[in-house]
Design a protein around this motif. Structure first.
Motif, mmCIF file in Angstrom:
data_model
loop_
_atom_site.group_PDB
_atom_site.id
_atom_site.type_symbol
_atom_site.label_atom_id
_atom_site.label_comp_id
_atom_site.label_asym_id
_atom_site.label_seq_id
_atom_site.Cartn_x
_atom_site.Cartn_y
_atom_site.Cartn_z
ATOM 1 N N LEU A 1 0.990 4.307 -2.729
ATOM 2 C CA LEU A 1 0.686 5.730 -2.497
ATOM 3 C C LEU A 1 1.757 6.630 -3.127
ATOM 4 O O LEU A 1 1.454 7.712 -3.629
ATOM 5 C CB LEU A 1 0.547 6.039 -0.999
ATOM 6 N N HIS A 2 3.022 6.152 -3.119
ATOM 7 C CA HIS A 2 4.071 6.928 -3.795
ATOM 8 C C HIS A 2 3.823 6.975 -5.307
ATOM 9 O O HIS A 2 4.140 7.964 -5.958
ATOM 10 C CB HIS A 2 5.451 6.351 -3.504
ATOM 11 N N LEU A 3 3.245 5.902 -5.852
ATOM 12 C CA LEU A 3 2.928 5.900 -7.290
ATOM 13 C C LEU A 3 1.838 6.923 -7.601
ATOM 14 O O LEU A 3 1.849 7.543 -8.665
ATOM 15 C CB LEU A 3 2.502 4.509 -7.759
ATOM 16 N N PRO B 1 11.368 12.258 0.520
ATOM 17 C CA PRO B 1 11.727 11.794 1.860
ATOM 18 C C PRO B 1 10.606 10.923 2.409
ATOM 19 O O PRO B 1 9.434 11.268 2.262
ATOM 20 C CB PRO B 1 11.858 13.080 2.692
ATOM 21 N N CYS B 2 10.957 9.804 3.004
ATOM 22 C CA CYS B 2 9.937 8.912 3.571
ATOM 23 C C CYS B 2 10.591 7.977 4.568
ATOM 24 O O CYS B 2 11.665 7.453 4.324
ATOM 25 C CB CYS B 2 9.263 8.104 2.466
ATOM 26 N N GLY B 3 9.928 7.766 5.680
ATOM 27 C CA GLY B 3 10.454 6.865 6.707
ATOM 28 C C GLY B 3 9.795 5.495 6.692
ATOM 29 O O GLY B 3 10.034 4.687 7.576
ATOM 30 N N MET C 1 0.830 -1.207 0.000
ATOM 31 C CA MET C 1 0.000 0.000 0.000
ATOM 32 C C MET C 1 0.870 1.264 0.000
ATOM 33 O O MET C 1 0.595 2.215 -0.747
ATOM 34 C CB MET C 1 -0.892 0.018 1.249
ATOM 35 N N HIS C 2 1.901 1.283 0.845
ATOM 36 C CA HIS C 2 2.718 2.492 0.968
ATOM 37 C C HIS C 2 3.415 2.815 -0.353
ATOM 38 O O HIS C 2 3.420 3.955 -0.825
ATOM 39 C CB HIS C 2 3.724 2.343 2.115
ATOM 40 N N THR C 3 3.979 1.767 -0.972
ATOM 41 C CA THR C 3 4.639 1.983 -2.266
ATOM 42 C C THR C 3 3.623 2.460 -3.301
ATOM 43 O O THR C 3 3.916 3.344 -4.113
ATOM 44 C CB THR C 3 5.364 0.701 -2.716
ATOM 45 N N THR D 1 8.320 1.619 5.283
ATOM 46 C CA THR D 1 8.927 0.400 4.742
ATOM 47 C C THR D 1 8.349 0.163 3.348
ATOM 48 O O THR D 1 7.142 0.263 3.146
ATOM 49 C CB THR D 1 8.635 -0.818 5.643
ATOM 50 N N HIS D 2 9.229 -0.140 2.407
ATOM 51 C CA HIS D 2 8.816 -0.242 1.007
ATOM 52 C C HIS D 2 9.203 -1.567 0.374
ATOM 53 O O HIS D 2 10.079 -2.277 0.866
ATOM 54 C CB HIS D 2 9.421 0.918 0.212
ATOM 55 N N LEU D 3 8.544 -1.841 -0.764
ATOM 56 C CA LEU D 3 8.851 -3.015 -1.566
ATOM 57 C C LEU D 3 10.194 -2.828 -2.262
ATOM 58 O O LEU D 3 10.691 -1.709 -2.373
ATOM 59 C CB LEU D 3 7.768 -3.195 -2.641
HETATM 60 ZN ZN ZN Z 1 6.085 7.315 2.065
#
Ligand code: ZN
Length: 233
Positions: A104-106, A197-199, A100-102, A201-203
């Motif tokens: 949202l960056h897309l 910038p992001c803290g 999900m987090h990755t 956890t990503h794929l």
């Molecule tokens: Zn982020």
């Protein structure tokens, strides 16, 4: 600052560490792979194994002064400092947070308008934008799925936080400025698509997001729209 294990390897699910402090149901360890609630991403859950006993970890949060990561235990526990413990992630939940987090960056790649908020959930995530032109949810869903299918590597790097003064345009979320005062800032790069910038956890690659759905785009104000995202499986 020594990055925690969840930054060195977001895919690791077990870690043996030792007790730094145990205050009733708040446990601090010498290292952890449990992500603490922050940046719109929930704190990790899972369990702890110590002296043959298993205790549920129901949440992970920073201490009030943000100096420590506290594991919130289901039951109060008395543990000596230095006691070795093993923590195990609820990986199914965390992996959905990563997907999900990755994703949202897309969205930040597709929509160049200002980001006003965002929140990651295992079942439903959302991002808010001040839109300058109307957005069709089906079109957006198709665009997202096409980009995900193409794939792109996700990498992270640490930069001196002065980069934020030199390049204020790097910060996409107007309402949440990255935490300062540690000297370094963590940058997440999706090759050719997004860099901010992001803290979280990503794929390793956006193809792992899998198929997504945009169930709704809700109006939160004249320009402000909330985009909801679901994972198809
Ligand atoms: Zn982020």
């Amino acid at each position: 600052m020594q990055p925690h294990q969840f930054y060195r390897d977001a895919y690791q699910t077990d870690l043996t560490s030792s007790v730094v402090s145990a205050d009733e149901n708040r446990l601090v360890l010498s290292d952890t792979l449990f992500y603490p609630h922050g940046g719109g991403q929930p704190g990790d859950t899972g369990y702890l194994t110590v002296n043959g006993q298993t205790i549920e970890i129901v949440d992970t949060r920073y201490s009030k002064d943000r100096s420590r990561i506290e594991h919130h235990l289901a039951d109060a526990l008395v543990l000596d400092i230095g006691t070795p413990v093993t923590v195990t992630l609820n990986w199914a939940r965390r992996y959905r947070h990563m997907r999900m987090h990755t994703c949202l960056h897309l969205l930040c790649h597709i929509i160049k308008d200002p980001v006003t908020g965002g929140n990651v959930g295992a079942d439903l995530s959302r991002a808010e934008f001040d839109l300058t032109s109307p957005l069709d949810k089906q079109e957006l869903e198709d665009q997202l799925n096409a980009i995900i299918q193409q794939g792109a590597d996700v990498t992270t790097e640490w930069l001196p936080e002065s980069i934020l003064d030199e390049r204020p345009d790097l910060v996409r979320t107007m309402s949440v400025q990255p935490p300062r005062g540690h000297g370094d800032i963590r940058m997440v790069r999706i090759a050719g698509l997004d860099y901010q910038p992001c803290g979280g956890t990503h794929l390793k690659n956006i193809s792992e997001v899998g198929q997504v759905r945009v169930p709704s785009i809700k109006s939160k104000g004249k320009q402000n729209k909330r985009i909801n995202i679901e994972l198809v499986d």
